[in-house]
Design a protein around this motif. Structure first.
Motif, PDB file in Angstrom:
ATOM      1  N   LYS A 147       0.814  -1.214   0.000  1.00  0.00           N
ATOM      2  CA  LYS A 147       0.000   0.000   0.000  1.00  0.00           C
ATOM      3  C   LYS A 147       0.850   1.268   0.000  1.00  0.00           C
ATOM      4  O   LYS A 147       0.446   2.292  -0.554  1.00  0.00           O
ATOM      5  CB  LYS A 147      -0.934   0.016   1.211  1.00  0.00           C
ATOM      6  N   THR A 148       2.019   1.218   0.649  1.00  0.00           N
ATOM      7  CA  THR A 148       2.874   2.392   0.778  1.00  0.00           C
ATOM      8  C   THR A 148       4.293   2.021   0.365  1.00  0.00           C
ATOM      9  O   THR A 148       4.863   1.059   0.884  1.00  0.00           O
ATOM     10  CB  THR A 148       2.887   2.910   2.230  1.00  0.00           C
ATOM     11  N   LEU A 149       4.857   2.800  -0.564  1.00  0.00           N
ATOM     12  CA  LEU A 149       6.234   2.587  -1.026  1.00  0.00           C
ATOM     13  C   LEU A 149       6.983   3.900  -0.935  1.00  0.00           C
ATOM     14  O   LEU A 149       6.618   4.880  -1.588  1.00  0.00           O
ATOM     15  CB  LEU A 149       6.230   2.070  -2.468  1.00  0.00           C
ATOM     16  N   PRO A 190      -4.880   4.272 -11.441  1.00  0.00           N
ATOM     17  CA  PRO A 190      -5.969   5.144 -10.985  1.00  0.00           C
ATOM     18  C   PRO A 190      -6.263   5.052  -9.507  1.00  0.00           C
ATOM     19  O   PRO A 190      -6.964   5.908  -8.958  1.00  0.00           O
ATOM     20  CB  PRO A 190      -7.172   4.659 -11.811  1.00  0.00           C
ATOM     21  N   PHE A 191      -5.712   4.056  -8.847  1.00  0.00           N
ATOM     22  CA  PHE A 191      -5.967   3.847  -7.423  1.00  0.00           C
ATOM     23  C   PHE A 191      -5.019   4.646  -6.536  1.00  0.00           C
ATOM     24  O   PHE A 191      -5.207   4.704  -5.328  1.00  0.00           O
ATOM     25  CB  PHE A 191      -5.843   2.354  -7.105  1.00  0.00           C
ATOM     26  N   LEU A 192      -3.981   5.269  -7.103  1.00  0.00           N
ATOM     27  CA  LEU A 192      -3.042   6.045  -6.303  1.00  0.00           C
ATOM     28  C   LEU A 192      -3.730   7.232  -5.642  1.00  0.00           C
ATOM     29  O   LEU A 192      -4.534   7.928  -6.263  1.00  0.00           O
ATOM     30  CB  LEU A 192      -1.876   6.534  -7.166  1.00  0.00           C
ATOM     31  N   GLU A 193      -3.375   7.482  -4.375  1.00  0.00           N
ATOM     32  CA  GLU A 193      -3.928   8.614  -3.630  1.00  0.00           C
ATOM     33  C   GLU A 193      -2.897   9.713  -3.407  1.00  0.00           C
ATOM     34  O   GLU A 193      -3.238  10.892  -3.390  1.00  0.00           O
ATOM     35  CB  GLU A 193      -4.475   8.128  -2.284  1.00  0.00           C
ATOM     36  N   VAL A 194      -1.640   9.336  -3.218  1.00  0.00           N
ATOM     37  CA  VAL A 194      -0.567  10.307  -2.973  1.00  0.00           C
ATOM     38  C   VAL A 194       0.596   9.999  -3.901  1.00  0.00           C
ATOM     39  O   VAL A 194       1.084   8.860  -3.948  1.00  0.00           O
ATOM     40  CB  VAL A 194      -0.079  10.267  -1.507  1.00  0.00           C
ATOM     41  N   LYS A 215      -5.504  12.249  -4.252  1.00  0.00           N
ATOM     42  CA  LYS A 215      -5.843  13.246  -3.236  1.00  0.00           C
ATOM     43  C   LYS A 215      -4.754  14.303  -3.076  1.00  0.00           C
ATOM     44  O   LYS A 215      -5.043  15.438  -2.723  1.00  0.00           O
ATOM     45  CB  LYS A 215      -6.095  12.559  -1.893  1.00  0.00           C
ATOM     46  N   LEU A 216      -3.506  13.916  -3.334  1.00  0.00           N
ATOM     47  CA  LEU A 216      -2.379  14.828  -3.109  1.00  0.00           C
ATOM     48  C   LEU A 216      -1.276  14.523  -4.102  1.00  0.00           C
ATOM     49  O   LEU A 216      -0.901  13.360  -4.280  1.00  0.00           O
ATOM     50  CB  LEU A 216      -1.849  14.669  -1.673  1.00  0.00           C
ATOM     51  N   VAL A 217      -0.746  15.575  -4.745  1.00  0.00           N
ATOM     52  CA  VAL A 217       0.435  15.424  -5.597  1.00  0.00           C
ATOM     53  C   VAL A 217       1.441  16.495  -5.202  1.00  0.00           C
ATOM     54  O   VAL A 217       1.109  17.678  -5.108  1.00  0.00           O
ATOM     55  CB  VAL A 217       0.077  15.510  -7.099  1.00  0.00           C
ATOM     56  N   ILE A 218       2.656  16.063  -4.914  1.00  0.00           N
ATOM     57  CA  ILE A 218       3.736  16.958  -4.489  1.00  0.00           C
ATOM     58  C   ILE A 218       4.765  16.988  -5.618  1.00  0.00           C
ATOM     59  O   ILE A 218       5.366  15.961  -5.942  1.00  0.00           O
ATOM     60  CB  ILE A 218       4.388  16.463  -3.182  1.00  0.00           C
ATOM     61  N   TYR A 219       4.965  18.140  -6.222  1.00  0.00           N
ATOM     62  CA  TYR A 219       5.848  18.229  -7.387  1.00  0.00           C
ATOM     63  C   TYR A 219       6.820  19.399  -7.267  1.00  0.00           C
ATOM     64  O   TYR A 219       7.453  19.791  -8.244  1.00  0.00           O
ATOM     65  CB  TYR A 219       5.007  18.376  -8.668  1.00  0.00           C
ATOM     66  N   ASP A 220       6.959  19.952  -6.085  1.00  0.00           N
ATOM     67  CA  ASP A 220       7.804  21.124  -5.883  1.00  0.00           C
ATOM     68  C   ASP A 220       9.267  20.813  -6.182  1.00  0.00           C
ATOM     69  O   ASP A 220       9.684  19.660  -6.251  1.00  0.00           O
ATOM     70  CB  ASP A 220       7.659  21.614  -4.447  1.00  0.00           C
ATOM     71  N   VAL A 234      -8.368  17.830  -5.515  1.00  0.00           N
ATOM     72  CA  VAL A 234      -7.032  17.250  -5.331  1.00  0.00           C
ATOM     73  C   VAL A 234      -6.068  18.363  -4.935  1.00  0.00           C
ATOM     74  O   VAL A 234      -6.002  19.407  -5.585  1.00  0.00           O
ATOM     75  CB  VAL A 234      -6.544  16.560  -6.617  1.00  0.00           C
ATOM     76  N   ARG A 235      -5.304  18.144  -3.885  1.00  0.00           N
ATOM     77  CA  ARG A 235      -4.356  19.153  -3.422  1.00  0.00           C
ATOM     78  C   ARG A 235      -3.037  19.023  -4.184  1.00  0.00           C
ATOM     79  O   ARG A 235      -2.525  17.914  -4.369  1.00  0.00           O
ATOM     80  CB  ARG A 235      -4.090  19.002  -1.925  1.00  0.00           C
ATOM     81  N   ARG A 236      -2.508  20.160  -4.625  1.00  0.00           N
ATOM     82  CA  ARG A 236      -1.204  20.205  -5.279  1.00  0.00           C
ATOM     83  C   ARG A 236      -0.242  20.999  -4.409  1.00  0.00           C
ATOM     84  O   ARG A 236      -0.609  22.030  -3.849  1.00  0.00           O
ATOM     85  CB  ARG A 236      -1.294  20.862  -6.652  1.00  0.00           C
TER      86      ARG A 236
END
Length: 274
Positions: A147-149, A190-194, A215-220, A234-236
């Motif tokens: 579930k988490t990597l 499509p099942f990814l959340e973060v 739900k969340l994508v971090i691309y900074d 969805v939070r960016r």
């Protein structure tokens, strides 16, 4: 002074010295957990392997580079923390602990993972951050319940297409790698959340709006010229996120808007020993 003394004692293999490092841990604790983190250990005391009902074993922040075959006796173990040690290879005995759900291997010197890792079919959380991985070992893609990597701070340039087989995967942390393109395999999950791709070398982001679970994508901290498009809600976290516009083209030139850096949310903290 205590830590200095333990560092010296750790070099002495006598039973008396090992008992000092264990602080007289002679019987299995009632909570079925042993925490030997930060004890300057250079080898795992064999006495621990007699605690056959043990569920949690924390060996973080030691000087371990191997584990005894007797560890196989801990067939009820569900959490094993080996992070912040000196492992150059994962001891194969770890792969015999088939009830493991959570495995922490971060901050070691691993360049690969053994094929025997596929035997850990109950594994749901795998932390292999801050190692020497130049590619994600394909055996990880055989851990069907994962579930988490967390594989940040390595030297990954791409991800294997087999990763899409991990249909239980919800969170993937890829920060601090060498990705020059957004991994295309993630577009088929499509099942990814973060998704965290902070601190890479990605210059262009494809649309992620089709990922219904996101739900969340971090691309900074990427040299990107656009923000990834996402579905509503969805939070960016990154430049031109929902709080500010993307660059505007004027007379063929791109005018960038300077923003203060947004503090990054950290990966979910690993469970502290209870």
């Amino acid at each position: 002074m205590g830590n200095s003394l333990k560092a010296i004692v750790a070099f002495v293999p006598s039973d008396e010295c090992q008992k000092y490092l264990l602080e007289d841990l002679e019987e299995m604790p009632v909570d079925k957990m042993v925490d030997l983190s930060g004890r300057q250990l250079r080898r795992l005391p064999l006495h621990i392997c007699s605690f056959r009902e043990l569920v949690k074993l924390y060996l973080s922040d030691n000087n371990l580079n191997n584990l005894p075959p007797e560890l196989e006796q801990l067939q009820n173990l569900q959490i094993l923390a080996l992070d912040f040690n000196n492992f150059k290879a994962l001891p194969l005995v770890v792969c015999t602990l088939k009830q493991l759900c959570i495995l922490y291997l971060g901050n070691n010197k691993l360049c690969s993972l053994p094929l025997e890792l596929r035997l850990l079919q109950n594994l749901k959380t795998l932390w292999i951050e801050s190692n020497c991985l130049q590619c994600l070992p394909e055996v990880v893609c055989e851990l069907s319940l994962l579930k988490t990597l967390h594989v940040g701070s390595n030297a990954l340039r791409t991800l294997p297409p087999q990763l899409r087989c991990l249909q239980e995967l919800r969170t993937i942390w890829l920060s601090g790698n060498l990705l020059s393109e957004f991994p295309s395999v993630l577009l088929d999950m499509p099942f990814l959340e973060v998704i965290d791709v902070d601190r890479n070398s990605i210059r262009f982001f494809p649309s992620l709006a089709h990922l219904p679970g996101l739900k969340l994508v971090i691309y900074d901290h990427n040299p990107c010229r656009n923000a990834p498009k996402v579905a509503k809600g969805v939070r960016r976290v990154g430049r031109w996120s929902e709080e500010s516009p993307e660059p505007r083209k004027r007379s063929g030139a791109v005018i960038e808007i300077t923003l203060d850096e947004i503090p990054l949310p950290l990966p979910a903290a690993k469970p502290e020993p209870e």
